[in-house]
Design an enzyme around this catalytic site. Structure first.
Site, PDB file in Angstrom:
ATOM      1  N   ARG A  10       8.353 -15.666   3.554  1.00 41.32           N
ATOM      2  CA  ARG A  10       7.684 -15.961   4.315  1.00 41.32           C
ATOM      3  C   ARG A  10       7.185 -14.721   4.847  1.00 41.32           C
ATOM      4  NH1 ARG A  10       7.921 -21.226   6.441  1.00 41.32           N
ATOM      5  NH2 ARG A  10       6.244 -22.791   5.690  1.00 41.32           N
TER       6      ARG A  10
ATOM      7  N   LYS B 115      -0.594  -2.038   2.814  1.00 40.82           N
ATOM      8  CA  LYS B 115      -2.097  -2.712   2.099  1.00 40.82           C
ATOM      9  C   LYS B 115      -1.030  -2.705   0.813  1.00 40.82           C
ATOM     10  CE  LYS B 115      -5.732  -1.237   3.995  1.00 40.82           C
ATOM     11  NZ  LYS B 115      -7.519  -0.424   3.228  1.00 40.82           N
TER      12      LYS B 115
ATOM     13  N   GLU C 265      -6.457  11.444  -4.729  1.00 45.59           N
ATOM     14  CA  GLU C 265      -6.931  10.816  -3.255  1.00 45.59           C
ATOM     15  C   GLU C 265      -6.331  11.817  -2.293  1.00 45.59           C
ATOM     16  OE1 GLU C 265      -7.750   7.402  -2.552  1.00 45.59           O
ATOM     17  OE2 GLU C 265      -6.533   5.453  -4.189  1.00 45.59           O
TER      18      GLU C 265
ATOM     19  N   LYS D 296      -2.615  10.267   6.386  1.00 49.78           N
ATOM     20  CA  LYS D 296      -2.333   8.517   5.997  1.00 49.78           C
ATOM     21  C   LYS D 296      -1.276   7.972   7.414  1.00 49.78           C
ATOM     22  CE  LYS D 296      -2.569   4.398   3.320  1.00 49.78           C
ATOM     23  NZ  LYS D 296      -2.750   4.020   2.089  1.00 49.78           N
TER      24      LYS D 296
ATOM     25  N   GLU E 252      -7.729  -2.135   9.356  1.00 42.86           N
ATOM     26  CA  GLU E 252      -8.366  -1.346   8.869  1.00 42.86           C
ATOM     27  C   GLU E 252     -10.033  -2.211   9.617  1.00 42.86           C
ATOM     28  OE1 GLU E 252      -8.578  -0.724   5.460  1.00 42.86           O
ATOM     29  OE2 GLU E 252     -11.016  -1.152   4.979  1.00 42.86           O
TER      30      GLU E 252
ATOM     31  N   ARG F 203      -9.679   3.438   9.404  1.00 40.84           N
ATOM     32  CA  ARG F 203      -9.488   3.232   8.425  1.00 40.84           C
ATOM     33  C   ARG F 203      -9.852   3.108   7.193  1.00 40.84           C
ATOM     34  NH1 ARG F 203      -2.874   0.249   6.581  1.00 40.84           N
ATOM     35  NH2 ARG F 203      -3.276   1.325   4.590  1.00 40.84           N
TER      36      ARG F 203
ATOM     37  N   ASN G 102     -11.177   4.710   1.999  1.00 46.01           N
ATOM     38  CA  ASN G 102     -11.846   3.969   0.885  1.00 46.01           C
ATOM     39  C   ASN G 102     -12.770   5.019   0.345  1.00 46.01           C
ATOM     40  OD1 ASN G 102     -10.541   1.702   0.233  1.00 46.01           O
ATOM     41  ND2 ASN G 102     -11.289   1.418   2.204  1.00 46.01           N
TER      42      ASN G 102
ATOM     43  N   HIS H 161     -14.165   4.451  -2.597  1.00 43.67           N
ATOM     44  CA  HIS H 161     -13.739   3.611  -3.848  1.00 43.67           C
ATOM     45  C   HIS H 161     -14.407   1.993  -4.056  1.00 43.67           C
ATOM     46  CE1 HIS H 161     -10.317   5.662  -2.375  1.00 43.67           C
ATOM     47  NE2 HIS H 161      -8.872   4.893  -2.128  1.00 43.67           N
TER      48      HIS H 161
ATOM     49  N   HIS I 218     -13.828   1.021  -7.925  1.00 43.98           N
ATOM     50  CA  HIS I 218     -13.532   0.241  -7.884  1.00 43.98           C
ATOM     51  C   HIS I 218     -14.417  -0.714  -8.676  1.00 43.98           C
ATOM     52  CE1 HIS I 218     -10.614  -0.399  -3.902  1.00 43.98           C
ATOM     53  NE2 HIS I 218     -10.518   0.118  -4.935  1.00 43.98           N
TER      54      HIS I 218
ATOM     55  N   HIS J  59      -7.053   4.828 -11.580  1.00 42.17           N
ATOM     56  CA  HIS J  59      -7.580   4.146 -10.602  1.00 42.17           C
ATOM     57  C   HIS J  59      -8.286   5.893  -9.410  1.00 42.17           C
ATOM     58  CE1 HIS J  59      -8.426   2.426  -6.093  1.00 42.17           C
ATOM     59  NE2 HIS J  59      -6.914   4.147  -5.432  1.00 42.17           N
TER      60      HIS J  59
HETATM   61  P1  NAD Z   1       0.413   3.219 -11.775  1.00 45.61           P
HETATM   62  O1  NAD Z   1       0.958   2.167 -10.625  1.00 45.61           O
HETATM   63  O2  NAD Z   1      -0.390   2.492 -13.180  1.00 45.61           O
HETATM   64  O3  NAD Z   1       1.405   4.540 -12.547  1.00 45.61           O
HETATM   65  C1  NAD Z   1       0.841   5.163 -13.376  1.00 45.61           C
HETATM   66  C2  NAD Z   1       1.670   5.370 -15.123  1.00 45.61           C
HETATM   67  O4  NAD Z   1       2.945   6.110 -13.901  1.00 45.61           O
HETATM   68  C3  NAD Z   1       2.284   4.052 -14.857  1.00 45.61           C
HETATM   69  O5  NAD Z   1       1.835   3.920 -16.306  1.00 45.61           O
HETATM   70  C4  NAD Z   1       3.519   4.809 -14.749  1.00 45.61           C
HETATM   71  O6  NAD Z   1       4.687   3.063 -15.544  1.00 45.61           O
HETATM   72  C5  NAD Z   1       3.763   5.641 -14.936  1.00 45.61           C
HETATM   73  N1  NAD Z   1       4.803   6.343 -14.115  1.00 45.61           N
HETATM   74  C6  NAD Z   1       4.885   6.521 -13.063  1.00 45.61           C
HETATM   75  N2  NAD Z   1       5.813   6.651 -12.909  1.00 45.61           N
HETATM   76  C7  NAD Z   1       6.289   7.722 -13.667  1.00 45.61           C
HETATM   77  C8  NAD Z   1       6.674   9.007 -13.346  1.00 45.61           C
HETATM   78  N3  NAD Z   1       7.909   9.077 -12.563  1.00 45.61           N
HETATM   79  N4  NAD Z   1       7.498   9.312 -15.246  1.00 45.61           N
HETATM   80  C9  NAD Z   1       6.784   8.981 -16.280  1.00 45.61           C
HETATM   81  N5  NAD Z   1       5.842   8.206 -15.196  1.00 45.61           N
HETATM   82  C10 NAD Z   1       5.197   7.112 -14.541  1.00 45.61           C
HETATM   83  O7  NAD Z   1      -0.601   3.613 -11.054  1.00 45.61           O
HETATM   84  P2  NAD Z   1      -0.799   4.390  -9.756  1.00 45.61           P
HETATM   85  O8  NAD Z   1      -1.924   5.433  -9.877  1.00 45.61           O
HETATM   86  O9  NAD Z   1       0.735   5.217  -9.247  1.00 45.61           O
HETATM   87  O10 NAD Z   1      -1.630   4.151  -8.821  1.00 45.61           O
HETATM   88  C11 NAD Z   1      -2.977   2.547  -8.982  1.00 45.61           C
HETATM   89  C12 NAD Z   1      -2.898   1.382  -8.615  1.00 45.61           C
HETATM   90  O11 NAD Z   1      -2.197   1.953  -6.642  1.00 45.61           O
HETATM   91  C13 NAD Z   1      -4.148   0.371  -8.345  1.00 45.61           C
HETATM   92  O12 NAD Z   1      -2.990  -0.570  -8.399  1.00 45.61           O
HETATM   93  C14 NAD Z   1      -4.396   1.134  -6.670  1.00 45.61           C
HETATM   94  O13 NAD Z   1      -5.673   0.033  -6.532  1.00 45.61           O
HETATM   95  C15 NAD Z   1      -3.226   0.785  -6.308  1.00 45.61           C
HETATM   96  N6  NAD Z   1      -3.755   1.439  -4.823  1.00 45.61           N
HETATM   97  C16 NAD Z   1      -3.001   1.123  -4.074  1.00 45.61           C
HETATM   98  C17 NAD Z   1      -3.430   2.037  -2.326  1.00 45.61           C
HETATM   99  C18 NAD Z   1      -2.754   1.073  -1.733  1.00 45.61           C
HETATM  100  O14 NAD Z   1      -3.264   1.638   0.035  1.00 45.61           O
HETATM  101  N7  NAD Z   1      -1.734  -0.106  -1.403  1.00 45.61           N
HETATM  102  C19 NAD Z   1      -3.291   3.079  -2.107  1.00 45.61           C
HETATM  103  C20 NAD Z   1      -4.279   3.774  -3.256  1.00 45.61           C
HETATM  104  C21 NAD Z   1      -3.936   2.806  -4.636  1.00 45.61           C
HETATM  105  N1  GLY Z   2      -5.898   2.814   0.270  1.00 49.02           N
HETATM  106  C1  GLY Z   2      -6.986   3.339   1.294  1.00 49.02           C
HETATM  107  C2  GLY Z   2      -5.614   1.925   2.732  1.00 49.02           C
HETATM  108  O1  GLY Z   2      -4.522   2.624   2.927  1.00 49.02           O
HETATM  109  O2  GLY Z   2      -6.548   1.873   3.357  1.00 49.02           O
END
Ligand code: NAD
Ligand code: GLY
Length: 362
Positions: A120, A142, A184, A226, A236, A240, A244, A247, A251, A264
């Site tokens: 939990r 998030k 972003e 942020k 949100e 917040r 998006n 997005h 998405h 993404h």
């Molecule tokens: P990812 O986590 O897939 O990383 C991108 C690629 O880079 C992967 O292949 C990873 O293994 C590689 N990688 C990571 N660090 C590395 C490094 N230092 N050197 C070499 N390779 C490396 O993608 P991302 O762009 O980091 O994240 C996208 C995800 O984040 C999506 O799922 C999206 O929905 C999510 N997201 C979440 C929020 C949130 O607020 N929680 C906000 C924006 C995006």
């Molecule tokens: N990336 C959108 C949020 O964190 O709200």
């Protein structure tokens, strides 16, 4: 090292940004409730950075266990999440053990969700290693996994105790991933920070060239934006949602094209241009503003044409969006550059026209 705080009362936490931070177990240790942590990472990041993080923690007196998941957006699933629960249980992790997510947004979102659910709720820490994760996904709590019908549909709000962004890790990031992070970063300028947008227009090549000072400035200013939005509207209920921008369309592209086909950040860039086109269609942006946004994305080496899905597919996928209320689609659009709004004013016909205008094949 530069630091800022996400102000959330007794759940406030620091974001540290700088070089050579991975091995700084001393920055992590004081935040742990017991000297034990599970490091969640993936098979790409583990050989690059796991040893440095685990070694630093060991030197600070912290025992670690680790789990490397397969790499990719297509693995942001229930199956992967269950593997995290298996590892937590097999290793007899307790509610006061900390989960540390080492990697990009996929690892961070899954690690955060696992931490939100395990017993939990257990503490977790974000150690983001992509530009996108350092400027966005690691901050704000998030967490989620994908569902075949929709992106990030199953998740929870669960804030980290610390975000440790070591900018040295960006040295190994592929160019395409660096550009995805820029999408972003540009977002913050477009939605609420016109001076930052202007700074980005003057410095985008320095960022693509990975100049440390430029990257540090962009990461800090993004995190400051942020952190301010999250502090004002953690769950949100208002502001917040503006984070998006692009997005809802993005998405739909990610889900419709198959997770992992478009990155993404790439989908967000194309989605932002649809949103800008629609904003122009409503008379809010000038055509010259849309062209200005397009120029910046082109210079950042991001796609500016939308994926070739039918308008019906876009609309169908977009109706799963988390901002849908009472069955009505609500979109983040631009009143002007630097000023985003959440609105349900656009009709399906206007949305369809904006999608057609931005699709590669019309
Ligand atoms: P990812 O986590 O897939 O990383 C991108 C690629 O880079 C992967 O292949 C990873 O293994 C590689 N990688 C990571 N660090 C590395 C490094 N230092 N050197 C070499 N390779 C490396 O993608 P991302 O762009 O980091 O994240 C996208 C995800 O984040 C999506 O799922 C999206 O929905 C999510 N997201 C979440 C929020 C949130 O607020 N929680 C906000 C924006 C995006
Ligand atoms: N990336 C959108 C949020 O964190 O709200």
């Amino acid at each position: 090292m530069q630091s800022l705080v996400v102000e959330l009362g007794d759940r406030s936490y620091p974001i540290h940004i700088g070089r050579n931070l991975l091995s700084r177990g001393d920055l992590i240790r004081p935040l742990l409730r017991q000297p034990r942590a599970l490091i969640l990472t993936n098979t790409t990041v583990a050989p690059l950075y796991l040893e440095r993080l685990a070694g630093g923690l060991k030197a600070a007196g912290v025992d670690t266990i680790d789990l490397a998941l397969p790499d990719g957006e297509q693995y942001k699933t229930w199956e992967s999440l269950n593997r995290v629960f298996d590892a937590l249980l097999v290793n007899r992790c307790e509610r006061s053990t900390t989960l540390i997510a080492l990697g990009g947004g996929v690892v961070g979102d899954m690690g955060g969700f696992a931490a939100a659910c395990y017993q939990r709720g257990m503490p977790f820490i974000q150690v983001p290693t992509t530009l996108l994760a350092q400027v966005d996904s690691s901050v704000g709590g998030k967490t989620a996994i994908n569902h075949p019908l929709g992106k990030n549909m199953i998740g929870a709000f669960h804030q980290p105790r610390l975000v440790l962004a070591d900018t040295d890790t960006l040295d190994t990031l592929p160019d395409r991933e660096l550009s995805a992070g820029l999408a972003e970063i540009i977002k913050y300028g477009l939605i609420r920070d016109l001076p930052f947008l202007q700074w980005l227009e003057g410095n985008i090549e320095r960022l693509l060239g990975r100049e440390p000072a430029a990257l540090a400035e962009a990461i800090y200013r993004s995190c400051a934006n942020k952190a301010a939005v999250v502090a004002a509207d953690e769950r949100e209920s208002g502001e917040r949602a503006l984070l998006n921008l692009g997005h809802t369309f993005g998405h739909a592209i990610e889900t419709g094209m198959g997770y992992g086909t478009w990155l993404h950040g790439e989908a967000v860039a194309a989605g932002t241009l649809i949103a800008a086109e629609l904003s122009a269609g409503l008379g809010w942006l000038a055509t010259a503003d849309v062209a200005r946004i397009e120029r910046l994305f082109v210079r950042a080496r991001l796609p500016v044409a939308a994926a070739d899905l039918s308008v019906e597919s876009y609309l169908d996928l977009m109706r799963h969006d988390k901002k849908v209320e009472g069955g009505r689609l609500r979109l983040v659009l631009l009143r002007s550059l630097g000023h985003a709004v959440l609105t349900d004013e656009a009709t399906d016909a206007q949305i369809g026209a904006a999608i057609r205008a931005r699709r590669a094949n019309g």
